[in-house]
Design an enzyme around this catalytic site. Structure first.
Site, PDB file in Angstrom:
ATOM      1  CG  ASP A 201      -1.747   1.185   1.411  1.00  0.00           C
ATOM      2  OD1 ASP A 201      -2.449   1.536   0.445  1.00  0.00           O
ATOM      3  OD2 ASP A 201      -1.726   1.791   2.497  1.00  0.00           O
TER       4      ASP A 201
ATOM      5  CG  ASP B 246      -2.015   7.182   0.864  1.00  0.00           C
ATOM      6  OD1 ASP B 246      -0.994   7.598   0.277  1.00  0.00           O
ATOM      7  OD2 ASP B 246      -3.163   7.376   0.442  1.00  0.00           O
TER       8      ASP B 246
END
Length: 173
Positions: free
Chosen positions: A12, A14
């Site tokens: 991922d 963020d």
């Protein structure tokens, strides 16, 4: 490729690779810092950079010929791509766009299942040969596909990376 690693490691963005939400915490236009090409600045001078050990971990995996991918549920995919292309990090000893680490980038507002189905289709890599690092526990839903999930609530660091590798090794037995 080393059998100690999965064929594909997915991240991922963020709060996993960098400490912000690209769609809410920063404002374009983006530009490289004059003092440090590994730091991108937004309109107001907010720093965007990877967590401390991220570049070294990515290089380690690249050296082991592991396919690196992104699966980011963002409403600002354009911003994610811009920052990854502007950020210069050492790759194989020279400064290159951070995006060069990743063979597949899935950054769009969808479920992680959607991201992984596309990654599987495009790479041909079995879900059991994938390891996913994410800061949100709700995304462990990818385990239903056979992906090994590693929660990194404080972002990716050396300890969480090694824990993820151990977890993947244990799951494949």
């Amino acid at each position: 490729m080393s059998s100690n690693y999965p064929k594909c490691v997915v991240f991922d963005l963020d709060y996993t690779l960098w400490p912000l939400w690209i769609d809410t915490h920063v404002t374009p236009p983006f530009r490289a810092s004059k003092n440090n090409p590994q730091v991108i600045l937004d309109r107001y001078g907010t720093d965007i950079s990877f967590y401390k050990n991220v570049t070294d971990i990515l290089q380690q995996l690249k050296d082991a010929q592991v396919k690196l991918c992104i699966a980011s549920r963002t409403h600002a995919p354009k911003f994610a791509y811009q920052v990854l292309n502007l950020m210069r990090v050492p790759i194989d000893g020279e400064l290159q766009p951070a995006s060069k680490f990743f063979t597949n980038i899935k950054a769009f507002p969808a479920t992680k299942i959607d991201h992984f189905e596309q990654l599987h289709k495009e790479t041909g890599i079995s879900y059991k040969d994938m390891l996913f690092f994410d800061d949100e526990g709700r995304n462990r839903v990818v385990e239903s596909l056979g992906v090994t999930f590693c929660l990194v609530p404080d972002g990716l660091n050396r300890a969480s990376f090694e824990e993820g590798i151990r977890k993947w090794q244990k799951n494949r037995k």
